[in-house]
Design a protein around this motif. Structure first.
Motif, PDB file in Angstrom:
ATOM      1  N   ILE A   1      -8.279   2.750  -5.550  1.00  0.00           N
ATOM      2  CA  ILE A   1      -8.572   1.326  -5.322  1.00  0.00           C
ATOM      3  C   ILE A   1     -10.079   1.076  -5.374  1.00  0.00           C
ATOM      4  CG2 ILE A   1      -8.487  -0.522  -3.597  1.00  0.00           C
ATOM      5  CD1 ILE A   1      -5.774   0.628  -2.694  1.00  0.00           C
ATOM      6  N   ALA A   2     -10.844   1.992  -4.767  1.00  0.00           N
ATOM      7  CA  ALA A   2     -12.304   1.865  -4.785  1.00  0.00           C
ATOM      8  C   ALA A   2     -12.834   1.923  -6.220  1.00  0.00           C
ATOM      9  CB  ALA A   2     -12.940   2.963  -3.940  1.00  0.00           C
ATOM     10  N   PHE A   3     -12.278   2.819  -7.029  1.00  0.00           N
ATOM     11  CA  PHE A   3     -12.689   2.914  -8.442  1.00  0.00           C
ATOM     12  C   PHE A   3     -12.448   1.582  -9.157  1.00  0.00           C
ATOM     13  CE2 PHE A   3     -11.543   7.723  -8.458  1.00  0.00           C
ATOM     14  CZ  PHE A   3     -12.708   8.002  -7.755  1.00  0.00           C
ATOM     15  N   LEU A   4     -11.267   1.015  -8.918  1.00  0.00           N
ATOM     16  CA  LEU A   4     -10.890  -0.225  -9.602  1.00  0.00           C
ATOM     17  C   LEU A   4     -11.792  -1.396  -9.181  1.00  0.00           C
ATOM     18  CD1 LEU A   4      -7.000   0.134  -9.346  1.00  0.00           C
ATOM     19  CD2 LEU A   4      -8.383   0.336 -11.425  1.00  0.00           C
ATOM     20  N   ILE A   5     -12.321  -1.348  -7.967  1.00  0.00           N
ATOM     21  CA  ILE A   5     -13.239  -2.406  -7.503  1.00  0.00           C
ATOM     22  C   ILE A   5     -14.647  -2.181  -8.039  1.00  0.00           C
ATOM     23  CG2 ILE A   5     -14.349  -3.380  -5.451  1.00  0.00           C
ATOM     24  CD1 ILE A   5     -11.736  -2.774  -3.923  1.00  0.00           C
ATOM     25  N   ILE A   6     -15.086  -0.921  -8.026  1.00  0.00           N
ATOM     26  CA  ILE A   6     -16.466  -0.592  -8.397  1.00  0.00           C
ATOM     27  C   ILE A   6     -16.726  -0.787  -9.895  1.00  0.00           C
ATOM     28  CG2 ILE A   6     -18.087   1.355  -8.631  1.00  0.00           C
ATOM     29  CD1 ILE A   6     -16.933   2.396  -5.967  1.00  0.00           C
TER      30      ILE A   6
ATOM     31  N   ILE B   1     -11.526  12.059 -15.051  1.00  0.00           N
ATOM     32  CA  ILE B   1     -11.486  13.506 -14.861  1.00  0.00           C
ATOM     33  C   ILE B   1     -11.009  13.847 -13.439  1.00  0.00           C
ATOM     34  CG2 ILE B   1     -12.951  15.579 -14.666  1.00  0.00           C
ATOM     35  CD1 ILE B   1     -14.583  14.495 -17.014  1.00  0.00           C
ATOM     36  N   PHE B   2     -11.412  13.016 -12.482  1.00  0.00           N
ATOM     37  CA  PHE B   2     -10.946  13.180 -11.098  1.00  0.00           C
ATOM     38  C   PHE B   2      -9.420  13.096 -11.023  1.00  0.00           C
ATOM     39  CE2 PHE B   2      -9.486  10.932  -7.277  1.00  0.00           C
ATOM     40  CZ  PHE B   2      -9.881  11.806  -6.272  1.00  0.00           C
ATOM     41  N   THR B   3      -8.829  12.128 -11.721  1.00  0.00           N
ATOM     42  CA  THR B   3      -7.360  12.003 -11.688  1.00  0.00           C
ATOM     43  C   THR B   3      -6.692  13.218 -12.329  1.00  0.00           C
ATOM     44  OG1 THR B   3      -7.147  10.812 -13.810  1.00  0.00           O
ATOM     45  CG2 THR B   3      -7.550   9.492 -11.830  1.00  0.00           C
ATOM     46  N   LEU B   4      -7.345  13.800 -13.349  1.00  0.00           N
ATOM     47  CA  LEU B   4      -6.790  15.005 -13.976  1.00  0.00           C
ATOM     48  C   LEU B   4      -6.904  16.193 -13.038  1.00  0.00           C
ATOM     49  CD1 LEU B   4      -8.298  14.592 -17.571  1.00  0.00           C
ATOM     50  CD2 LEU B   4      -5.952  14.091 -16.844  1.00  0.00           C
ATOM     51  N   ALA B   5      -8.046  16.316 -12.356  1.00  0.00           N
ATOM     52  CA  ALA B   5      -8.249  17.432 -11.436  1.00  0.00           C
ATOM     53  C   ALA B   5      -7.308  17.346 -10.236  1.00  0.00           C
ATOM     54  CB  ALA B   5      -9.698  17.453 -10.963  1.00  0.00           C
ATOM     55  N   MET B   6      -6.926  16.129  -9.855  1.00  0.00           N
ATOM     56  CA  MET B   6      -6.036  15.926  -8.704  1.00  0.00           C
ATOM     57  C   MET B   6      -4.581  15.740  -9.148  1.00  0.00           C
ATOM     58  SD  MET B   6      -7.829  15.955  -5.858  1.00  0.00           S
ATOM     59  CE  MET B   6      -8.776  17.309  -6.563  1.00  0.00           C
ATOM     60  N   ALA B   7      -4.218  16.352 -10.263  1.00  0.00           N
ATOM     61  CA  ALA B   7      -2.876  16.154 -10.829  1.00  0.00           C
ATOM     62  C   ALA B   7      -1.771  16.567  -9.869  1.00  0.00           C
ATOM     63  CB  ALA B   7      -2.745  16.932 -12.140  1.00  0.00           C
TER      64      ALA B   7
ATOM     65  N   PHE C   1       0.836  -1.207   0.000  1.00  0.00           N
ATOM     66  CA  PHE C   1       0.000   0.000   0.000  1.00  0.00           C
ATOM     67  C   PHE C   1       0.867   1.251   0.000  1.00  0.00           C
ATOM     68  CE2 PHE C   1      -2.614   3.338   1.958  1.00  0.00           C
ATOM     69  CZ  PHE C   1      -3.740   3.264   1.147  1.00  0.00           C
ATOM     70  N   GLY C   2       1.983   1.214   0.740  1.00  0.00           N
ATOM     71  CA  GLY C   2       2.890   2.359   0.771  1.00  0.00           C
ATOM     72  C   GLY C   2       3.536   2.613  -0.578  1.00  0.00           C
ATOM     73  N   ASN C   3       3.860   1.535  -1.288  1.00  0.00           N
ATOM     74  CA  ASN C   3       4.480   1.679  -2.602  1.00  0.00           C
ATOM     75  C   ASN C   3       3.479   2.102  -3.676  1.00  0.00           C
ATOM     76  OD1 ASN C   3       6.973   0.904  -1.626  1.00  0.00           O
ATOM     77  ND2 ASN C   3       6.692  -1.258  -2.131  1.00  0.00           N
ATOM     78  N   PHE C   4       2.220   1.734  -3.491  1.00  0.00           N
ATOM     79  CA  PHE C   4       1.181   2.048  -4.474  1.00  0.00           C
ATOM     80  C   PHE C   4       1.013   3.561  -4.600  1.00  0.00           C
ATOM     81  CE2 PHE C   4      -3.452   2.666  -5.373  1.00  0.00           C
ATOM     82  CZ  PHE C   4      -3.437   2.180  -6.669  1.00  0.00           C
ATOM     83  N   LEU C   5       1.265   4.099  -5.778  1.00  0.00           N
ATOM     84  CA  LEU C   5       1.178   5.536  -6.077  1.00  0.00           C
ATOM     85  C   LEU C   5       2.066   6.394  -5.164  1.00  0.00           C
ATOM     86  CD1 LEU C   5      -2.637   5.970  -6.848  1.00  0.00           C
ATOM     87  CD2 LEU C   5      -0.769   5.460  -8.429  1.00  0.00           C
ATOM     88  N   GLY C   6       3.100   5.774  -4.606  1.00  0.00           N
ATOM     89  CA  GLY C   6       4.157   6.522  -3.928  1.00  0.00           C
ATOM     90  C   GLY C   6       3.686   7.450  -2.823  1.00  0.00           C
TER      91      GLY C   6
ATOM     92  N   TRP D   1      -5.923   8.976   1.314  1.00  0.00           N
ATOM     93  CA  TRP D   1      -7.304   9.010   0.829  1.00  0.00           C
ATOM     94  C   TRP D   1      -7.357   8.893  -0.693  1.00  0.00           C
ATOM     95  CZ3 TRP D   1      -8.622  12.650  -2.711  1.00  0.00           C
ATOM     96  CH2 TRP D   1      -7.843  13.813  -2.779  1.00  0.00           C
ATOM     97  N   TYR D   2      -6.335   9.448  -1.366  1.00  0.00           N
ATOM     98  CA  TYR D   2      -6.301   9.379  -2.831  1.00  0.00           C
ATOM     99  C   TYR D   2      -6.075   7.934  -3.273  1.00  0.00           C
ATOM    100  CZ  TYR D   2      -5.018  10.456  -7.666  1.00  0.00           C
ATOM    101  OH  TYR D   2      -4.977  10.500  -9.034  1.00  0.00           O
ATOM    102  N   LYS D   3      -5.144   7.252  -2.630  1.00  0.00           N
ATOM    103  CA  LYS D   3      -4.883   5.851  -2.956  1.00  0.00           C
ATOM    104  C   LYS D   3      -6.146   5.001  -2.741  1.00  0.00           C
ATOM    105  CE  LYS D   3      -0.005   6.014  -1.500  1.00  0.00           C
ATOM    106  NZ  LYS D   3       1.024   5.342  -0.700  1.00  0.00           N
TER     107      LYS D   3
END
Length: 528
Positions: A26-31, A53-59, A10-15, A20-22
């Motif tokens: 993960i929730a998106f990938l499950i849903i 669009i969320f990932t772009l807004a949270m760049a 989990f620590g390595n995931f998205l550095g 909350w962002y990670k």
């Protein structure tokens, strides 16, 4: 310190992204698979678009390539689209990828000339208002022919150079000695006020330059990546694209410069900061020393770069080759005639563009989902059902609002793809398509100055090493961009909705400056 494998993964995931962002990714990938298989592919597709669009807004929390890429890979894996469709979308937009890869790299080798231009503006002109107008104008001019990211990168280089020079001298050191300009510990108290004034001055110039890249970027087919996508789908060359956009872009350009003048003159929205006298003296002396050290070989390089700049403008204007290939010739000329012949020297030029090129490929993966799931079909049908100029107004507003929070390349790509399909299906005429293409292009380029999310040049500035040095935050960028956002958006909307766009376009037809295109000529590049 991670004590278990689960915490380590989990620590390595998205550095360094927030926890909350990670968890959200993960929730998106499950849903998404649950929505696709058990609810509705259409709803799952829209969920993917909103998540992307969320990932772009949270760049600023995490570069969108990784989280957006994971979402795109999952979409292909569960059947929202196919690898063939993704490849098809990428091949349709090969010109844009070549533009980013070769043109950005080509301009990298012309930084010497661009640095000289902006340095002379700062050191030779005393009027802050005049300097601001020149920064805005020159940035606009360069961005109409070059890449906005490269232009803003050059201006950042100028600002960092001047900031480090003043910081070093104000700390009591000689220009040639080493110094950490990120720390104010060695700065005497009497110099801190000048430093704060200098920071405010640089913030002003960088914001004017950033807006300038938008003013120029909207005008031509090479100004922004989405312009090339739109122009390619419409079958327009460099000249025709500029002419078709001019009824909107020229008034916007004029009012943009007027906005620059007024915010400086009346010192509103944190503008109007003068260059402190002590700082000016140090910078002028530094520029004089640099000029004295410039050898005949250095001057010869500047002459070559000037000649290449002329070739670039003429090559684009007369469409001697595709844009990316012209960029490749710039790389070859600029390296062959300036002594840059080693592979590792050339490699650095590609570092700025390739991350965004990869992100653009992910954009096209999401576009493939939109096409396969017909996500925008109902929206486009509703908008096209509106009468006359209201079609243009709705497209302009929809693109503008989305571009404020998302990336304007993604937004422009989605909408031009949809109306292109409407043209192929016979839902709209070729003339309607041309007008809507203008509305989409101006809608993605102008309102998007509102936030760093919409304009790549703004985001690049905000994430640069210079931003914390001059105290340029997200909030301050939004506030300083506000007068420009209001003026550019409203002027663009007036020109789109007043009927003048249709009137001027018909005049261009009558004069023979531009030609009516057939549906076949417009659809040929897309492979239909």
């Amino acid at each position: 310190m991670h004590t278990t494998y689960s915490s380590a993964f989990f620590g390595n995931f998205l550095g360094q992204a927030p926890k909350w962002y990670k968890q959200a990714i993960i929730a998106f990938l499950i849903i998404n698979p649950l929505l696709y298989f058990f609810v509705s592919p259409y709803i799952a597709g829209w969920a993917l678009v909103i998540e992307f669009i969320f990932t772009l807004a949270m760049a600023l929390k995490c570069y969108p390539l990784q989280p957006g890429g994971l979402l795109a890979i999952e979409a292909v894996a569960i059947g929202m689209t196919s690898p063939d469709q993704v490849y098809h979308e990428i091949t349709l937009n090969l010109q844009v990828l070549l533009l980013l890869i070769f043109m950005v790299a080509g301009i990298y080798f012309m930084k010497g000339l661009l640095l000289l231009v902006f340095t002379k503006i700062i050191t030779k002109i005393r009027s802050k208002t005049t300097v601001s107008l020149l920064f805005c104008f020159v940035s606009a001019f360069l961005s109409a022919f070059l890449d906005a990211l490269t232009v803003i990168a050059v201006i950042i280089s100028v600002a960092v150079g001047f900031y480090s020079v003043y910081h070093k001298v104000a700390s009591g050191k000689h220009i040639q000695t080493s110094h950490d300009h990120t720390s104010d510990h060695e700065l005497p108290e009497y110099s801190r006020e000048d430093l704060e004034g200098f920071r405010a001055y640089l913030r002003n110039l960088l914001m004017h330059a950033g807006v300038g890249t938008a003013l120029g970027g909207v005008m031509t087919i090479v100004g922004e990546p989405q312009n090339l996508i739109i122009g390619e789908q419409a079958g327009w060359d460099f000249v025709e694209f500029a002419i078709r956009m001019s009824p909107v872009t020229l008034p916007v350009f004029i009012f943009g410069l007027l906005t620059c003048f007024f915010v400086e003159k009346f010192k509103v929205f944190n503008y109007g900061a003068p260059l402190p006298k002590n700082v000016r003296q140090i910078l002028v002396e530094f520029d004089r020393e640099e000029g004295a050290k410039r050898t005949i070989a250095d001057k010869a390089k500047l002459m070559i770069q000037s000649a290449i700049a002329v070739w670039l403008i003429l090559g684009l204007a007369f469409h001697v080759a595709e844009v990316g290939l012209i960029g490749l010739t710039v790389i070859i000329f600029a390296t062959a005639f300036t002594g840059i012949i080693e592979e590792h020297q050339i490699g650095h030029a590609f570092e700025e563009a390739l991350p965004f090129t990869a992100l653009l490929a992910v954009f096209f993966s999401v576009v493939a989902v939109i096409v396969d799931q017909s996500l925008f079909g109902p929206v486009i049908t509703w908008v096209l059902a509106q009468e006359g100029d209201m079609q243009l107004v709705y497209f302009y507003i929809a693109n503008g609002l989305l571009s404020m929070v998302s990336d304007n390349v993604f937004v422009g790509t989605v909408y031009i793809t949809e109306i292109k399909q409407a043209l192929v299906d016979g839902v709209i005429t070729r003339d309607q398509f041309d007008m809507l293409a203008v509305a989409i292009n101006t809608g993605t380029n102008l309102p998007s100055v509102a936030t760093p999310n919409g304009q790549a040049a703004f985001l690049f500035l905000l994430t640069s090493a210079l931003a914390p040095l001059i105290r340029l935050s997200y909030g301050s960028m939004v506030w300083m961009a506000l007068p420009y956002t209001i003026v550019l958006t409203l002027v663009g909307l007036v020109m789109i909705s007043s009927g003048s766009l249709v009137e001027y376009t018909n005049t261009f037809y009558d004069m023979g400056v531009i030609n009516h295109h057939s549906v076949e000529s417009a659809t040929a590049p897309s492979g239909h």
